[in-house]
Design a protein around this motif. Structure first.
Motif, mmCIF file in Angstrom:
data_model
loop_
_atom_site.group_PDB
_atom_site.id
_atom_site.type_symbol
_atom_site.label_atom_id
_atom_site.label_comp_id
_atom_site.label_asym_id
_atom_site.label_seq_id
_atom_site.Cartn_x
_atom_site.Cartn_y
_atom_site.Cartn_z
ATOM 1 N N ALA A 159 19.907 -67.910 55.918
ATOM 2 C CA ALA A 159 20.241 -69.044 55.420
ATOM 3 C C ALA A 159 18.813 -69.273 54.061
ATOM 4 O O ALA A 159 19.771 -69.973 53.959
ATOM 5 C CB ALA A 159 19.740 -70.066 57.308
ATOM 6 N N LEU A 160 17.567 -68.673 55.110
ATOM 7 C CA LEU A 160 16.566 -69.411 53.416
ATOM 8 C C LEU A 160 17.407 -68.639 52.147
ATOM 9 O O LEU A 160 17.559 -68.687 50.877
ATOM 10 C CB LEU A 160 15.662 -68.574 53.432
ATOM 11 N N ALA A 161 18.231 -67.168 52.259
ATOM 12 C CA ALA A 161 17.906 -66.660 51.315
ATOM 13 C C ALA A 161 19.735 -66.710 50.714
ATOM 14 O O ALA A 161 20.481 -67.066 49.632
ATOM 15 C CB ALA A 161 18.639 -64.988 51.573
ATOM 16 N N GLY A 162 20.740 -66.688 51.908
ATOM 17 C CA GLY A 162 22.328 -67.586 51.517
ATOM 18 C C GLY A 162 21.520 -69.041 50.382
ATOM 19 O O GLY A 162 22.949 -69.282 49.567
ATOM 20 N N GLN A 163 21.064 -69.952 50.673
ATOM 21 C CA GLN A 163 20.983 -71.721 50.114
ATOM 22 C C GLN A 163 20.582 -71.069 48.582
ATOM 23 O O GLN A 163 20.403 -72.223 48.114
ATOM 24 C CB GLN A 163 19.674 -72.196 51.045
ATOM 25 N N ALA A 164 19.955 -70.299 48.887
ATOM 26 C CA ALA A 164 19.557 -70.007 47.397
ATOM 27 C C ALA A 164 20.354 -68.958 46.341
ATOM 28 O O ALA A 164 20.600 -68.657 45.298
ATOM 29 C CB ALA A 164 17.950 -68.747 47.390
ATOM 30 N N GLY A 165 21.962 -68.497 47.071
ATOM 31 C CA GLY A 165 23.050 -68.429 46.644
ATOM 32 C C GLY A 165 22.908 -66.806 46.562
ATOM 33 O O GLY A 165 23.897 -66.303 45.945
ATOM 34 N N LEU A 166 22.557 -65.988 47.880
ATOM 35 C CA LEU A 166 22.166 -64.632 48.389
ATOM 36 C C LEU A 166 22.670 -64.533 48.977
ATOM 37 O O LEU A 166 23.113 -64.696 50.227
ATOM 38 C CB LEU A 166 20.438 -64.035 47.795
ATOM 39 N N SER A 167 24.134 -62.842 49.173
ATOM 40 C CA SER A 167 24.426 -62.275 50.177
ATOM 41 C C SER A 167 23.368 -61.934 51.007
ATOM 42 O O SER A 167 22.680 -61.133 50.529
ATOM 43 C CB SER A 167 25.345 -62.234 49.904
ATOM 44 N N THR A 168 23.540 -61.152 52.416
ATOM 45 C CA THR A 168 23.047 -59.609 52.686
ATOM 46 C C THR A 168 22.941 -58.758 52.191
ATOM 47 O O THR A 168 21.998 -57.770 52.134
ATOM 48 C CB THR A 168 23.344 -59.629 54.328
ATOM 49 N N SER A 169 23.526 -58.048 51.163
ATOM 50 C CA SER A 169 23.550 -57.146 50.328
ATOM 51 C C SER A 169 23.183 -57.157 49.177
ATOM 52 O O SER A 169 22.568 -56.031 48.634
ATOM 53 C CB SER A 169 25.314 -56.438 49.505
ATOM 54 N N ASP A 170 22.579 -58.231 49.566
ATOM 55 C CA ASP A 170 21.475 -58.502 47.907
ATOM 56 C C ASP A 170 19.997 -58.222 48.060
ATOM 57 O O ASP A 170 18.572 -58.149 47.161
ATOM 58 C CB ASP A 170 21.600 -59.701 47.409
ATOM 59 N N TYR A 171 19.154 -58.264 49.360
ATOM 60 C CA TYR A 171 18.179 -57.366 49.710
ATOM 61 C C TYR A 171 18.661 -56.748 51.421
ATOM 62 O O TYR A 171 19.375 -56.411 52.158
ATOM 63 C CB TYR A 171 17.611 -58.851 49.915
ATOM 64 N N GLY A 317 26.771 -71.177 61.431
ATOM 65 C CA GLY A 317 28.387 -70.979 60.755
ATOM 66 C C GLY A 317 28.262 -70.474 59.594
ATOM 67 O O GLY A 317 29.855 -70.062 59.306
ATOM 68 N N ARG A 318 27.461 -70.449 58.443
ATOM 69 C CA ARG A 318 27.318 -70.535 57.367
ATOM 70 C C ARG A 318 27.217 -69.230 57.438
ATOM 71 O O ARG A 318 27.735 -67.695 56.487
ATOM 72 C CB ARG A 318 27.194 -70.673 56.597
ATOM 73 N N TYR A 319 25.640 -69.238 58.193
ATOM 74 C CA TYR A 319 25.092 -67.402 58.184
ATOM 75 C C TYR A 319 25.043 -66.319 58.867
ATOM 76 O O TYR A 319 24.850 -65.467 58.621
ATOM 77 C CB TYR A 319 24.061 -68.265 57.264
ATOM 78 N N SER A 320 25.660 -66.693 60.345
ATOM 79 C CA SER A 320 25.565 -65.872 61.350
ATOM 80 C C SER A 320 27.069 -65.056 61.263
ATOM 81 O O SER A 320 27.837 -65.779 61.472
ATOM 82 C CB SER A 320 25.454 -66.468 62.718
ATOM 83 N N ARG A 321 26.992 -63.847 61.698
ATOM 84 C CA ARG A 321 28.017 -63.341 61.569
ATOM 85 C C ARG A 321 28.764 -63.195 62.722
ATOM 86 O O ARG A 321 30.276 -62.889 62.352
ATOM 87 C CB ARG A 321 27.357 -61.168 61.184
ATOM 88 N N ASN A 322 28.226 -63.911 63.438
ATOM 89 C CA ASN A 322 29.163 -63.630 65.159
ATOM 90 C C ASN A 322 29.795 -64.691 64.645
ATOM 91 O O ASN A 322 30.624 -65.079 65.479
ATOM 92 C CB ASN A 322 27.690 -63.550 66.091
ATOM 93 N N VAL A 323 28.739 -65.464 64.795
ATOM 94 C CA VAL A 323 28.499 -67.721 65.106
ATOM 95 C C VAL A 323 30.397 -68.011 63.720
ATOM 96 O O VAL A 323 31.342 -68.870 63.766
ATOM 97 C CB VAL A 323 28.098 -68.607 64.506
ATOM 98 N N ALA A 324 30.444 -67.153 62.478
ATOM 99 C CA ALA A 324 31.215 -68.322 61.364
ATOM 100 C C ALA A 324 32.507 -67.512 61.130
ATOM 101 O O ALA A 324 33.663 -68.765 61.055
ATOM 102 C CB ALA A 324 30.693 -67.610 59.839
ATOM 103 N N PRO A 325 33.429 -66.716 62.587
ATOM 104 C CA PRO A 325 34.040 -66.399 61.923
ATOM 105 C C PRO A 325 34.454 -67.816 63.189
ATOM 106 O O PRO A 325 36.041 -68.204 63.500
ATOM 107 C CB PRO A 325 34.773 -64.797 62.869
ATOM 108 N N VAL A 326 33.887 -68.211 64.361
ATOM 109 C CA VAL A 326 34.546 -69.076 65.399
ATOM 110 C C VAL A 326 33.604 -71.078 65.357
ATOM 111 O O VAL A 326 33.596 -71.363 66.632
ATOM 112 C CB VAL A 326 34.121 -67.779 67.006
ATOM 113 N N ARG A 327 33.197 -70.628 64.579
ATOM 114 C CA ARG A 327 32.089 -71.973 64.129
ATOM 115 C C ARG A 327 33.350 -72.995 64.514
ATOM 116 O O ARG A 327 32.694 -73.940 65.314
ATOM 117 C CB ARG A 327 31.522 -72.185 62.984
#
Length: 350
Positions: A159-171, A317-327
């Motif tokens: 969430a912290l990284a995502g709100q800064a515009g980063l995806s999990t592939s960036d770190y 709903g934005r950053y969890s791989r499990n929740v996002a598709p079914v939020r």
């Protein structure tokens, strides 16, 4: 005819498995001399964020409510939820966000007492990297410590990284656990930054090995980092256990509400003195400091604030791989209840 024997063997094996696992049915709570035998797994017994669990035991709150409670420590909330789902324990003291994450996997967990409206987590950065990592936007290319993949620290890091515009592939997220394993990871270049709690935060800041990057031990810091409240430490159980044993759940709620009230009316020094002596170790003053720095996270009443639950769902709903598709199909009302805590407030103190 030739398949009859293999079929019979298979049927016997299935029957034996059901008998063997029947004692681990999460709806069945063991009794001894008329007292419920409750095993609660805690996502880190020594962590200040989960202090109400051991404090309740130290205060005699479980015994006062006619409960025999055994506390087990487990450093990862993800591992604790697994123990709950398999029926090895009857309840977990862990982060509320697991109830939403598990609903996305078609499992029903429900928070019955909410200890805190904020995570109580801190993103630490190694002193050696502090000049280069000033905000989550600087996480790119870095190794970030989390308790384990799928843990609440993992959700919050994304969430912290995502709100800064980063995806999990960036770190890179690195499993470093908590306590000494987290400290070793940061001190030996295993991670550049990482998310942890007190007393680890107090130890690393006092030693000069780390600096605080993001502080979510209070409402102001949490709202700034996550855009709202983020209810975290809680007591949660399987939904079918709650439905099958409301009287036992009520006793647990009574015990924890009493404990939260006690925290609200006592000093960090008094709280530290009530905890087991080994928690302070060789530095009682540092332990008191760690409690003082984090104690404001506890809400004092055990109630879930709907605003907070909504924000947790928004973030997952934005950053969890499990929740996002079914939020859009998450039933938030099924993930928590205030009914037992509300009743605990009406009842005489136990």
């Amino acid at each position: 005819m030739r398949y009859r024997k293999p079929f019979a063997v298979a049927l016997l094996a299935i029957s034996s498995l059901l008998l063997a696992t029947g004692c681990r049915d999460s709806r069945s709570i063991p009794m001894a001399d008329g007292r419920p035998q409750i095993t609660i797994m805690v996502g880190g017994l020594e962590k200040v964020i989960y202090l109400p669990a051991m404090l309740a035991q130290q205060l005699g709150a479980f015994e006062a409510n006619d409960l025999d409670v055994k506390l087990l420590g487990e450093q990862s909330g993800a591992s604790a939820e697994t123990a709950l789902l398999t029926g090895d324990v009857q309840a977990v003291v862990g982060f509320y966000d697991h109830t939403i994450d598990l609903q996305a996997k078609d499992q029903c967990l429900q928070t019955v007492v909410q200890f805190a409206d904020v995570p109580g987590e801190v993103e630490l950065v190694s002193t050696a990297d502090a000049d280069a990592i000033r905000t989550p936007a600087d996480f790119r290319g870095r190794k970030l410590g989390v308790t384990s993949l799928g843990s609440s620290t993992d959700f919050l890091t994304q969430a912290l990284a995502g709100q800064a515009g980063l995806s999990t592939s960036d770190y890179t997220r690195v499993k470093v656990g908590a306590g000494q394993t987290f400290i070793a990871g940061m001190n030996h270049d295993g991670i550049d930054a990482g998310m942890t709690t007190d007393p680890t935060v107090a130890k690393m800041v006092q030693s000069g090995d780390a600096r605080i990057l993001t502080d979510m031990r209070n409402e102001e810091g949490t709202r700034a980092a996550l855009g709202g409240l983020y209810p975290a430490s809680s007591l949660y159980m399987k939904c079918d256990t709650v439905a099958a044993h409301p009287e036992i759940v009520q006793k647990l709620a009574n015990a924890f509400v009493r404990t939260l009230r006690w925290i609200d009316t006592h000093t960090p020094e008094e709280i530290a003195a009530t905890m087991p002596s080994q928690y302070a170790g060789s530095d009682p003053a540092l332990y008191v400091r760690s409690i003082r720095d984090s104690i404001g996270m506890f809400n004092g009443d055990g109630l879930m604030k709907p605003e907070g639950a909504q924000n947790v769902l928004r973030i997952l709903g934005r950053y969890s791989r499990n929740v996002a598709p079914v939020r859009d199909r998450i039933d938030l009302a099924a993930t928590y209840t205030n009914q037992f805590v509300e009743q605990a407030h009406k009842a005489p103190a136990q």
